[in-house]
Design an enzyme around this catalytic site. Structure first.
Site, short mmCIF file in Angstrom:
data_model
loop_
_atom_site.label_atom_id
_atom_site.label_comp_id
_atom_site.label_asym_id
_atom_site.label_seq_id
_atom_site.Cartn_x
_atom_site.Cartn_y
_atom_site.Cartn_z
N ASP A 90 -61.08 -15.38 15.88
CA ASP A 90 -61.81 -15.24 17.14
C ASP A 90 -62.87 -16.35 17.10
OD1 ASP A 90 -63.66 -14.69 19.06
OD2 ASP A 90 -63.55 -12.50 18.80
N LEU A 91 -62.74 -17.32 17.98
CA LEU A 91 -63.57 -18.52 17.85
C LEU A 91 -65.05 -18.25 18.09
CD1 LEU A 91 -61.22 -21.22 19.42
CD2 LEU A 91 -61.58 -20.66 17.01
N LYS A 146 -58.03 -34.59 25.28
CA LYS A 146 -58.60 -34.65 26.62
C LYS A 146 -58.30 -33.37 27.40
CE LYS A 146 -56.52 -37.11 30.17
NZ LYS A 146 -55.50 -36.38 30.95
N HIS A 176 -53.47 -40.33 24.49
CA HIS A 176 -52.13 -40.44 23.92
C HIS A 176 -51.42 -41.73 24.34
CE1 HIS A 176 -50.69 -38.73 27.73
NE2 HIS A 176 -49.49 -39.16 27.40
N LYS A 180 -48.59 -44.85 22.23
CA LYS A 180 -47.23 -45.25 22.67
C LYS A 180 -46.85 -46.57 22.00
CE LYS A 180 -47.47 -42.91 27.16
NZ LYS A 180 -46.41 -41.93 27.17
N ASP A 233 -57.82 -37.76 35.73
CA ASP A 233 -56.68 -37.40 34.88
C ASP A 233 -56.02 -38.63 34.26
OD1 ASP A 233 -54.88 -35.40 33.87
OD2 ASP A 233 -53.39 -36.02 35.33
N HIS A 238 -56.35 -43.28 30.54
CA HIS A 238 -55.17 -44.07 30.22
C HIS A 238 -55.17 -45.47 30.85
CE1 HIS A 238 -54.00 -40.23 28.79
NE2 HIS A 238 -53.50 -39.74 29.91
C1 BG6 Z 1 -51.75 -36.59 30.83
C2 BG6 Z 1 -52.09 -36.09 32.21
O1 BG6 Z 1 -52.89 -37.09 30.20
O2 BG6 Z 1 -50.78 -37.63 30.92
C3 BG6 Z 1 -50.83 -35.61 32.93
O3 BG6 Z 1 -53.02 -35.03 32.12
C4 BG6 Z 1 -49.79 -36.69 32.93
O4 BG6 Z 1 -51.14 -35.24 34.26
C5 BG6 Z 1 -49.55 -37.21 31.52
O5 BG6 Z 1 -48.57 -36.14 33.45
C6 BG6 Z 1 -48.63 -38.40 31.53
O6 BG6 Z 1 -48.28 -38.74 30.22
P1 BG6 Z 1 -46.90 -39.46 29.91
O7 BG6 Z 1 -46.97 -39.75 28.45
O8 BG6 Z 1 -45.81 -38.49 30.29
O9 BG6 Z 1 -46.89 -40.68 30.75
#
Ligand code: BG6
Length: 485
Positions: A90-91, A146, A176, A180, A233, A238
């Site tokens: 339980d955090l 995120k 992320h 890639k 987002d 990104h």
């Molecule tokens: C996420 C977003 O960070 O990246 C999502 O919150 C988005 O809305 C996703 O769909 C896209 O990632 P990828 O690797 O599928 O291009």
């Protein structure tokens, strides 16, 4: 090297959709030390009571939803499952952190990675509690997923709390996209090859376009997405990270901070937005019903958990500039959206035309396309003569490099790469707090202008490339998006 990787939010979506498949791939590729070799343990923590075996069975079932080539067979899963453990926590209870510390101390692994795959609202609480029980020693790293904040103030608050418990080098912020393979290749292209560097500047480059297009809609995440929107987002993180990789100066070394210092300089050099510039240089859109891949799809406003009359943007296109000697005056166009015509992430570097054309009708300037997904590769577009006669027109041709074909077996997915880096303590692909805050600072005037603006986002049909105003934005400079060229 021994490690313990603790996944907070151990039964959540991120864990079973992304992290477990990535960990399994790392295991399958022989990159994760196995318990037999005394190496690694993966401990999932969550609120429900479960045994280790109960948790292993839960993960085994979830693998059914992973793409077939990435699923373990029974034998592979049995061996992978030996690494998996489960602990109820339980955090909000300090005693539970003391119990976790005792579990970790009993083994005393060389490295402890604490991955916060929980709702970000919990980051401050979890970090404070980890600090209170002393789970912040030099062998500990914390990984933050995120969204890291909703605006500059909330991002700073998270960084303040994290910074009170962990040193900067212990706090790994995930974007992320940086994991890639294509993004690794962007670094290799720029700083491992001499060919493009002399051209990588305002004298030779006409404009740069970054497109992160998705064919999917918001799915079942309507409530989260509606409070977020495409700018927060996808652009704040990104798209801006990709822009820094394209525009940065060559770092003095491959050290994480040498790279991150250069990326930060780019973010600081971005042309700031005022209210007029937002109205002129930023287009926001929202999808209406349409067809994607031959299937009819609903409008954003009809998606589950999206409030009636929402003005949240599902598309953004913007024009900016990097105000320094290398890039002065070169437009950088960024574009992202849901329910666009295709899943397509790419960076296009459009070069200037030849200064003195001598061939009839040859109008195409050279361009370099850095493809991130679904394909991962490079295309260099040139003009060539077919050799069919004296007055022939030059024809467009391209040199194509497909990295999935060139390196068929060694490709490592984004989360696999980032998890292995987190365990090994390689920080290059994680975002530093000052970069993250600077990115928030830059998008803030856009968020503020939209908050005060009663005009709804521009509609676009699902399955299109976004509102017509996005084409007009680039056409104003005499340019066109890649699919319009
Ligand atoms: C996420 C977003 O960070 O990246 C999502 O919150 C988005 O809305 C996703 O769909 C896209 O990632 P990828 O690797 O599928 O291009």
């Amino acid at each position: 090297m021994s490690f313990d990787l603790v996944l907070f939010g151990g039964t959540g979506d991120l864990t079973w959709r992304k992290l477990m498949p990535a960990l399994f791939q790392a295991f399958r590729h022989g990159k994760l030390p196995t318990s037999a070799r005394g190496g690694g343990r993966i401990l999932a923590v969550a609120r429900e009571a479960r045994s280790d075996d109960g948790y292993r069975a839960f993960i085994r079932e979830r693998f059914a939803e992973v793409e077939p080539s990435k699923r373990p067979n029974d034998d592979e899963f049995a061996r992978f499952a030996e690494l998996l453990h489960y602990r109820r926590m339980d955090l909000s209870r300090p005693d539970d952190y003391a119990g976790l510390k005792a579990w970790l101390d009993a083994r005393g692994a060389d490295t402890v990675v604490l991955f916060l795959a929980t709702s970000p609202n919990l980051f401050p609480l979890v970090c404070e509690q980890l600090g209170a029980v002393g789970l912040n020693g030099p062998q500990v790293r914390v990984v933050l997923e995120k969204p890291l904040g909703h605006d500059l103030a909330s991002a700073r608050e998270i960084n303040r709390v994290v910074g009170a418990v962990f040193r900067e080098a212990q706090a790994l912020r995930i974007d992320h996209y940086l994991g890639k393979p294509a993004v690794q290749n962007l670094m290799a292209l720029r700083f491992g090859n001499a060919l493009f560097e002399p051209l990588w500047r305002r004298e030779s480059v006409a404009n740069i376009q970054i497109t992160l297009a998705e064919a999917i809609g918001v799915g079942t995440r309507g409530d989260f997405y509606d409070g977020t929107g495409a700018l927060r987002d996808m652009v704040q993180n990104h798209a801006l990270q990709l822009l820094t990789m394209i525009a940065m100066e060559p770092p003095a070394s491959s050290d994480a901070d040498a790279i991150r210092d250069e990326k930060l300089k780019v973010l600081k050099a971005l042309k700031p937005f005022g209210p007029e510039a937002v109205a002129r240089d930023v287009v926001r859109g929202q999808y209406r019903a349409g067809n994607v891949g031959g299937q009819p799809v609903p409008a954003y406003l009809e998606e589950v958990k999206v409030p009636a009359g929402s003005r949240t943007e599902t598309f953004v296109a913007l024009r900016t500039e990097v105000q320094n000697w290398r890039w002065a005056g070169v437009p950088f166009y960024l574009r992202t959206g849901k329910r666009l015509a295709a899943r397509d992430a790419q960076i296009v570097v459009n070069f200037r035309p030849v200064p003195h054309p001598i061939f009839p009708g040859s109008t195409h300037a050279n361009k370099l396309v850095i493809k991130l997904q679904p394909d991962d590769g490079l295309e260099l577009h040139l003009l060539a003569a077919k050799g069919s006669g004296n007055d022939e027109r030059l024809s467009p041709v391209s040199l194509d490099l497909d990295f999935d074909k060139a390196f068929p077996s060694q490709r490592v997915g984004a989360y696999e790469r980032l998890l292995l880096d987190a365990i090994a303590g390689r920080l290059n692909l994680f975002v530093r707090s000052d970069e993250q805050e600077q990115a928030w600072r830059w998008v803030s005037p856009v968020l503020d202008a939209w908050a005060d603006d009663p005009t709804p986002p521009r509609p676009y049909a699902a399955g299109s490339w976004g509102p017509a105003a996005a084409s007009a934005l680039v056409a104003r400079d005499g340019c066109a998006w890649a699919e319009e060229q």
